[in-house]
Write a protein that holds these residues in place. Structure first.
Motif, short mmCIF file in Angstrom:
data_model
loop_
_atom_site.label_atom_id
_atom_site.label_comp_id
_atom_site.label_asym_id
_atom_site.label_seq_id
_atom_site.Cartn_x
_atom_site.Cartn_y
_atom_site.Cartn_z
N UNK A 267 0.82 -1.21 0.00
CA UNK A 267 0.00 0.00 0.00
C UNK A 267 0.86 1.27 0.00
N UNK A 268 2.03 1.18 0.63
CA UNK A 268 2.89 2.36 0.77
C UNK A 268 3.39 2.88 -0.58
N UNK A 269 3.42 1.98 -1.58
CA UNK A 269 3.90 2.39 -2.90
C UNK A 269 3.04 3.52 -3.46
N UNK A 270 1.73 3.50 -3.15
CA UNK A 270 0.80 4.49 -3.70
C UNK A 270 0.46 5.59 -2.67
N UNK A 271 0.94 5.43 -1.43
CA UNK A 271 0.62 6.42 -0.40
C UNK A 271 1.38 7.72 -0.63
N UNK A 272 0.89 8.79 -0.04
CA UNK A 272 1.53 10.11 -0.16
C UNK A 272 2.91 10.09 0.46
N UNK A 295 -2.42 12.44 -7.06
CA UNK A 295 -1.47 12.49 -8.17
C UNK A 295 -0.78 11.16 -8.46
N UNK A 296 -1.20 10.08 -7.74
CA UNK A 296 -0.59 8.77 -7.96
C UNK A 296 -1.60 7.71 -8.35
N UNK A 297 -2.68 7.60 -7.59
CA UNK A 297 -3.69 6.58 -7.88
C UNK A 297 -4.25 5.98 -6.61
N UNK A 298 -4.78 4.76 -6.73
CA UNK A 298 -5.45 4.10 -5.61
C UNK A 298 -4.94 2.67 -5.48
N UNK A 299 -5.16 2.08 -4.29
CA UNK A 299 -4.82 0.68 -4.05
C UNK A 299 -5.70 0.12 -2.94
N UNK A 300 -6.01 -1.16 -3.04
CA UNK A 300 -6.78 -1.85 -1.99
C UNK A 300 -6.12 -3.21 -1.73
N UNK A 301 -6.32 -3.70 -0.53
CA UNK A 301 -5.83 -5.03 -0.16
C UNK A 301 -6.65 -5.48 1.04
N UNK A 302 -6.59 -6.76 1.37
CA UNK A 302 -7.28 -7.24 2.58
C UNK A 302 -6.56 -8.43 3.17
N UNK A 303 -6.86 -8.66 4.44
CA UNK A 303 -6.12 -9.63 5.24
C UNK A 303 -7.08 -10.27 6.24
N UNK A 304 -7.11 -11.61 6.35
CA UNK A 304 -7.94 -12.24 7.38
C UNK A 304 -7.34 -11.99 8.77
N UNK A 305 -8.17 -11.61 9.74
CA UNK A 305 -7.71 -11.33 11.11
C UNK A 305 -8.74 -11.85 12.10
#
Length: 368
Positions: A267-272, A295-305
């Motif tokens: 996620x950090x790749x697309x973060x400010x 100015x970069x874009x968006x990203x999503x991910x998920x994790x079972x917890x």
């Protein structure tokens, strides 16, 4: 002064002390190491006036004396010497001769009288602490200290000594790390130590040693049989960190540490680059990550917890969270929450160590 020393012992002594020598200084003698003969060999010392390091190594002394030698040049020469005994001598005009095999060097030193004296610390009133416990505290907390100059007190690490425990706390106002270990310290003291000095202590003293720790007027000394480290203390009251640590967080999540680290890195790749803000959405059984940077874009991910509590959306600085996770010693971590604007705690889950370890992270305001 005249002595003979093995190349390995010379390199060992220089490696211990040279990091205390400043890269740039307006005082020429601070760029030098003080080398003085002792009953068992030689003692090498270096200082930048805030931190001083001194170590003793074995050598065959033929004539007693003391001289200061340029630190960087001596280290560079020692690194390139052939595997043979090293003979070092100095004369009254501050000229130093170094011979090893067929190699011969001449350096210009400065008299011992110009080298700053070490702080006055009375070791007859010293506290004894296990080096391993001290290193554990340093290794798990010092990273959280501030590097900004606006609040100098936060540039240090608080070391609290109590009769039956010792604790270290570091914070930069956005994150906090606190660890406590049970130990018979035998006295009460609150000391604020620069992280640079703590790094020297962690680097120089073996974990199995017992250290003597003594306080001077505004200095602290650490001593083992062969090595000593002195540091200037940071003066002033440390902020009341206990009031910041939440006691009423009613939601918690148990998360696999390695999986959480991997998701945050993606996620950090697309973060400010400025805020490193990432949205974490906690629900029963699932943690969803989302980041949107115009100015970069968006990203999503998920994790079972495993999660207990009402659904929660909270924003974190991913760089701070990743740094905390790097120092947590267990495969799973426990995160607790109260509300999106309240501090969260992060602790090792299932840790059987006698030490108590807790990190705190302040959230970032989410922007919809």
């Amino acid at each position: 002064m005249r002595f003979t020393i093995t190349r390995e012992k010379l390199q060992e002594g220089l490696a211990a002390v040279t990091p205390a020598v400043p890269n740039k200084t307006t005082l020429p003698v601070l760029a030098n190491l003080l080398v003085q003969t002792t009953e068992k060999g030689i003692r090498i010392s270096g200082t930048d006036l805030d931190i001083a390091v001194s170590t003793e190594v074995t050598a065959d002394v033929e004539a007693a004396g003391a001289i200061t030698i340029p630190a960087r040049k001596l280290s560079e020469i020692a690194r390139e010497l052939p595997p043979a005994p090293v003979r070092i001598s100095s004369t009254g005009d501050q000229r130093i001769t170094l011979e090893c095999g067929r190699s011969k060097f001449k350096l210009l030193g400065l008299p011992k009288s110009e080298f700053p004296s070490f702080p006055a610390v009375q070791f007859d009133k010293a506290v004894r602490v296990p080096s391993g416990d001290l290193q554990k505290l340093i290794g798990h907390t010092a990273f959280a200290a501030s590097t900004e100059e606006s609040r100098p007190i936060l540039n240090g690490v608080l070391w609290e000594l109590r009769t039956d425990a010792m604790r270290m706390v570091a914070t930069n106002g956005h994150r906090l790390a606190k660890m406590e270990v049970p130990v018979k310290a035998g006295q009460k003291a609150d000391l604020i130590i620069p992280p640079k000095a703590l790094e020297q202590i962690r680097r120089l003293f073996p974990a199995e040693e017992e250290l003597e720790v003594a306080q001077g007027e505004n200095h602290l000394g650490f001593r083992s049989p062969f090595t000593s480290v002195y540091t200037r203390l940071i003066e002033g009251p440390y902020p009341g960190y206990e009031q910041v640590i939440p006691k009423d967080n009613d939601k918690y999540a148990i998360v696999d540490r390695a999986a959480l680290v991997s998701a945050l890195r993606r996620m950090s790749v697309v973060a400010s680059d400025q805020t490193h803000r990432i949205r974490l959405s906690f629900n029963a059984g699932m943690l969803k990550f989302s980041v949107s940077t115009p100015d970069l874009g968006e990203a999503q991910d998920e994790l079972p917890i495993r999660y207990e509590g009402d659904p929660l959306d909270i924003g974190f600085n991913a760089a701070y969270l990743l740094e905390i996770l790097r120092y947590l010693p267990t495969d799973e971590v426990r995160m607790t929450f109260r509300a999106p604007e309240r501090a969260s705690t992060i602790e090792p889950e299932g840790w059987t160590d006698a030490a108590k370890y807790l990190c705190l992270l302040m959230p970032l305001r989410l922007v919809d």
